[in-house]
Design a protein around this motif. Structure first.
Motif, PDB file in Angstrom:
ATOM      1  N   GLU A  73      -1.710   6.791   4.678  1.00 21.36           N
ATOM      2  CA  GLU A  73      -0.875   5.504   4.193  1.00 21.36           C
ATOM      3  C   GLU A  73      -1.855   4.473   4.166  1.00 21.36           C
ATOM      4  O   GLU A  73      -2.973   4.481   4.864  1.00 21.36           O
ATOM      5  CB  GLU A  73       0.143   5.279   5.116  1.00 21.36           C
ATOM      6  N   GLY A  74      -1.344   3.420   3.536  1.00 18.75           N
ATOM      7  CA  GLY A  74      -2.449   2.215   3.577  1.00 18.75           C
ATOM      8  C   GLY A  74      -3.663   2.516   3.079  1.00 18.75           C
ATOM      9  O   GLY A  74      -3.925   3.250   1.743  1.00 18.75           O
ATOM     10  N   GLU A  75      -4.738   2.150   3.724  1.00 18.11           N
ATOM     11  CA  GLU A  75      -6.146   2.154   3.293  1.00 18.11           C
ATOM     12  C   GLU A  75      -6.786   3.729   3.403  1.00 18.11           C
ATOM     13  O   GLU A  75      -7.617   4.216   2.607  1.00 18.11           O
ATOM     14  CB  GLU A  75      -7.230   1.422   3.973  1.00 18.11           C
ATOM     15  N   GLN A  76      -6.035   4.606   4.211  1.00 19.98           N
ATOM     16  CA  GLN A  76      -6.460   5.980   4.158  1.00 19.98           C
ATOM     17  C   GLN A  76      -6.201   6.539   2.859  1.00 19.98           C
ATOM     18  O   GLN A  76      -6.838   7.644   2.584  1.00 19.98           O
ATOM     19  CB  GLN A  76      -5.435   6.723   5.167  1.00 19.98           C
ATOM     20  N   LEU A  77      -5.176   6.283   2.287  1.00 19.23           N
ATOM     21  CA  LEU A  77      -4.859   7.015   0.887  1.00 19.23           C
ATOM     22  C   LEU A  77      -5.676   6.355  -0.214  1.00 19.23           C
ATOM     23  O   LEU A  77      -5.646   5.136  -0.674  1.00 19.23           O
ATOM     24  CB  LEU A  77      -3.245   6.622   0.496  1.00 19.23           C
ATOM     25  N   LYS A  78      -6.549   7.099  -0.580  1.00 14.67           N
ATOM     26  CA  LYS A  78      -7.448   7.014  -1.743  1.00 14.67           C
ATOM     27  C   LYS A  78      -7.156   7.565  -3.029  1.00 14.67           C
ATOM     28  O   LYS A  78      -6.754   8.736  -2.983  1.00 14.67           O
ATOM     29  CB  LYS A  78      -9.011   7.024  -1.427  1.00 14.67           C
TER      30      LYS A  78
ATOM     31  N   MET B   2       0.677  -1.156   0.248  1.00 15.23           N
ATOM     32  CA  MET B   2      -0.021  -0.083  -0.128  1.00 15.23           C
ATOM     33  C   MET B   2       0.855   1.205  -0.107  1.00 15.23           C
ATOM     34  O   MET B   2       1.928   1.306   0.770  1.00 15.23           O
ATOM     35  CB  MET B   2      -0.845  -0.011   1.100  1.00 15.23           C
ATOM     36  N   GLY B   3       0.344   2.426  -0.574  1.00 16.79           N
ATOM     37  CA  GLY B   3       1.210   3.507  -0.815  1.00 16.79           C
ATOM     38  C   GLY B   3       0.994   4.465   0.277  1.00 16.79           C
ATOM     39  O   GLY B   3       0.462   4.240   1.466  1.00 16.79           O
ATOM     40  N   LYS B   4       1.864   5.586   0.228  1.00 22.64           N
ATOM     41  CA  LYS B   4       1.627   6.753   1.506  1.00 22.64           C
ATOM     42  C   LYS B   4       1.671   7.706   0.675  1.00 22.64           C
ATOM     43  O   LYS B   4       2.448   7.877  -0.279  1.00 22.64           O
ATOM     44  CB  LYS B   4       2.483   6.345   2.493  1.00 22.64           C
ATOM     45  N   LEU B   5       1.300   8.969   1.474  1.00 21.94           N
ATOM     46  CA  LEU B   5       1.465  10.378   0.976  1.00 21.94           C
ATOM     47  C   LEU B   5       2.323  11.207   2.032  1.00 21.94           C
ATOM     48  O   LEU B   5       2.145  10.873   3.340  1.00 21.94           O
ATOM     49  CB  LEU B   5      -0.084  10.969   0.774  1.00 21.94           C
ATOM     50  N   SER B   6       3.366  11.763   1.499  1.00 21.52           N
ATOM     51  CA  SER B   6       4.309  12.440   2.606  1.00 21.52           C
ATOM     52  C   SER B   6       4.474  14.005   1.960  1.00 21.52           C
ATOM     53  O   SER B   6       4.181  14.381   0.727  1.00 21.52           O
ATOM     54  CB  SER B   6       5.695  11.731   2.510  1.00 21.52           C
ATOM     55  N   THR B   7       5.309  14.871   2.628  1.00 25.20           N
ATOM     56  CA  THR B   7       5.556  16.060   2.292  1.00 25.20           C
ATOM     57  C   THR B   7       6.726  16.519   3.100  1.00 25.20           C
ATOM     58  O   THR B   7       7.452  15.896   3.822  1.00 25.20           O
ATOM     59  CB  THR B   7       4.460  17.169   2.375  1.00 25.20           C
TER      60      THR B   7
ATOM     61  N   SER C  44       7.963  26.103  -5.550  1.00 20.70           N
ATOM     62  CA  SER C  44       7.691  24.970  -6.701  1.00 20.70           C
ATOM     63  C   SER C  44       7.673  23.934  -5.863  1.00 20.70           C
ATOM     64  O   SER C  44       7.669  23.482  -4.589  1.00 20.70           O
ATOM     65  CB  SER C  44       8.901  24.831  -7.701  1.00 20.70           C
ATOM     66  N   THR C  45       7.179  22.744  -6.782  1.00 23.05           N
ATOM     67  CA  THR C  45       7.045  21.480  -6.226  1.00 23.05           C
ATOM     68  C   THR C  45       7.168  20.454  -7.406  1.00 23.05           C
ATOM     69  O   THR C  45       7.482  20.712  -8.431  1.00 23.05           O
ATOM     70  CB  THR C  45       5.451  21.403  -5.736  1.00 23.05           C
ATOM     71  N   TYR C  46       7.210  19.267  -7.096  1.00 20.31           N
ATOM     72  CA  TYR C  46       7.364  17.868  -8.116  1.00 20.31           C
ATOM     73  C   TYR C  46       6.676  16.717  -7.348  1.00 20.31           C
ATOM     74  O   TYR C  46       6.565  16.908  -6.000  1.00 20.31           O
ATOM     75  CB  TYR C  46       9.057  17.789  -8.324  1.00 20.31           C
ATOM     76  N   ARG C  47       6.602  15.704  -8.159  1.00 22.46           N
ATOM     77  CA  ARG C  47       6.087  14.554  -7.513  1.00 22.46           C
ATOM     78  C   ARG C  47       7.522  13.823  -7.272  1.00 22.46           C
ATOM     79  O   ARG C  47       8.134  13.368  -8.233  1.00 22.46           O
ATOM     80  CB  ARG C  47       5.334  13.747  -8.383  1.00 22.46           C
ATOM     81  N   GLY C  48       7.482  13.419  -5.824  1.00 24.40           N
ATOM     82  CA  GLY C  48       8.590  12.471  -5.348  1.00 24.40           C
ATOM     83  C   GLY C  48       8.091  11.117  -5.209  1.00 24.40           C
ATOM     84  O   GLY C  48       6.902  11.035  -5.341  1.00 24.40           O
ATOM     85  N   SER C  49       8.832  10.158  -4.636  1.00 26.42           N
ATOM     86  CA  SER C  49       8.336   9.062  -4.103  1.00 26.42           C
ATOM     87  C   SER C  49       8.694   8.619  -2.967  1.00 26.42           C
ATOM     88  O   SER C  49       9.273   9.035  -2.149  1.00 26.42           O
ATOM     89  CB  SER C  49       8.994   7.767  -5.284  1.00 26.42           C
TER      90      SER C  49
ATOM     91  N   ASP D 138      -3.124   6.110  -8.369  1.00 24.50           N
ATOM     92  CA  ASP D 138      -2.881   4.798  -7.998  1.00 24.50           C
ATOM     93  C   ASP D 138      -2.370   5.005  -6.431  1.00 24.50           C
ATOM     94  O   ASP D 138      -1.212   5.120  -6.130  1.00 24.50           O
ATOM     95  CB  ASP D 138      -1.677   4.257  -8.719  1.00 24.50           C
ATOM     96  N   PRO D 139      -3.399   4.719  -5.515  1.00 24.74           N
ATOM     97  CA  PRO D 139      -3.019   4.733  -3.912  1.00 24.74           C
ATOM     98  C   PRO D 139      -2.092   3.540  -3.747  1.00 24.74           C
ATOM     99  O   PRO D 139      -1.523   3.477  -2.399  1.00 24.74           O
ATOM    100  CB  PRO D 139      -4.490   4.519  -3.417  1.00 24.74           C
ATOM    101  N   GLY D 140      -1.736   2.614  -4.546  1.00 28.86           N
ATOM    102  CA  GLY D 140      -0.768   1.806  -4.110  1.00 28.86           C
ATOM    103  C   GLY D 140       0.800   2.040  -4.328  1.00 28.86           C
ATOM    104  O   GLY D 140       1.783   1.565  -3.706  1.00 28.86           O
ATOM    105  N   GLN D 141       0.982   3.419  -4.896  1.00 32.37           N
ATOM    106  CA  GLN D 141       2.252   4.021  -4.903  1.00 32.37           C
ATOM    107  C   GLN D 141       2.634   5.098  -3.818  1.00 32.37           C
ATOM    108  O   GLN D 141       1.332   5.469  -3.269  1.00 32.37           O
ATOM    109  CB  GLN D 141       2.266   4.759  -6.341  1.00 32.37           C
ATOM    110  N   ASN D 142       3.755   5.647  -3.828  1.00 35.23           N
ATOM    111  CA  ASN D 142       3.946   6.566  -2.737  1.00 35.23           C
ATOM    112  C   ASN D 142       3.922   7.904  -3.577  1.00 35.23           C
ATOM    113  O   ASN D 142       4.354   7.790  -4.486  1.00 35.23           O
ATOM    114  CB  ASN D 142       5.390   6.342  -2.284  1.00 35.23           C
ATOM    115  N   TYR D 143       3.406   8.845  -2.791  1.00 36.42           N
ATOM    116  CA  TYR D 143       3.343  10.172  -3.366  1.00 36.42           C
ATOM    117  C   TYR D 143       3.948  11.251  -2.439  1.00 36.42           C
ATOM    118  O   TYR D 143       3.579  11.309  -1.277  1.00 36.42           O
ATOM    119  CB  TYR D 143       1.747  10.544  -3.556  1.00 36.42           C
ATOM    120  N   HIS D 144       5.099  11.499  -2.688  1.00 38.50           N
ATOM    121  CA  HIS D 144       5.657  12.630  -2.169  1.00 38.50           C
ATOM    122  C   HIS D 144       5.558  13.989  -2.797  1.00 38.50           C
ATOM    123  O   HIS D 144       5.921  14.083  -3.939  1.00 38.50           O
ATOM    124  CB  HIS D 144       7.297  12.178  -1.887  1.00 38.50           C
TER     125      HIS D 144
END
Length: 117
Positions: A52-57, A1-6, A112-117, A95-101
């Motif tokens: 993270e996990g099921e929280q990330l939709k 399962m993926g996660k979202l971070s900053t 600025s920003t970008y998509r990390g992992s 894709d909530p199975g991936q990591n989104y940073h």
């Protein structure tokens, strides 16, 4: 399962953005709902993933950073009104199975920003 971070990077002062208030919103049908509020740590990161996990939709989100308040607290001379105040980054999770940073690179005059992992 993926996660979202900053991560907040203060490139005006060459250091992590420690103590930046941020809000995470889920956006559905044009309506925003607050999911989480955080304060960045000494490394400019949150201590745990925002979602993270099921929280990330799959869906649309917004991260709102109180950048102007951060720079004011750092003693940076800012105009009134502030040029950069609240920074909103609107992004999608396909894709909530991936990591989104979703980092914020910021100064009182730009960001600025970008998509990390």
């Amino acid at each position: 399962m993926g996660k979202l971070s900053t991560h907040v990077l203060d490139t005006a002062q060459g250091k992590p953005g420690a103590g930046v208030k941020l809000e995470l919103y889920a956006v559905e049908g044009g309506q925003r709902s607050l999911v989480k509020q955080e304060l960045t740590n000494s490394d400019g990161r949150c201590n745990t993933p925002l979602l993270e996990g099921e929280q990330l939709k799959a869906g649309q989100y917004e991260l709102v950073f109180a950048a102007g308040d951060y720079f004011a607290a750092q003693g940076v001379a800012l105009p009134s009104p502030r040029f950069i105040d609240r920074v909103t980054i609107a992004f999608g999770v396909a894709d909530p199975g991936q990591n989104y940073h979703v980092p914020l690179v910021v100064t009182p005059w730009s960001y600025s920003t970008y998509r990390g992992s």
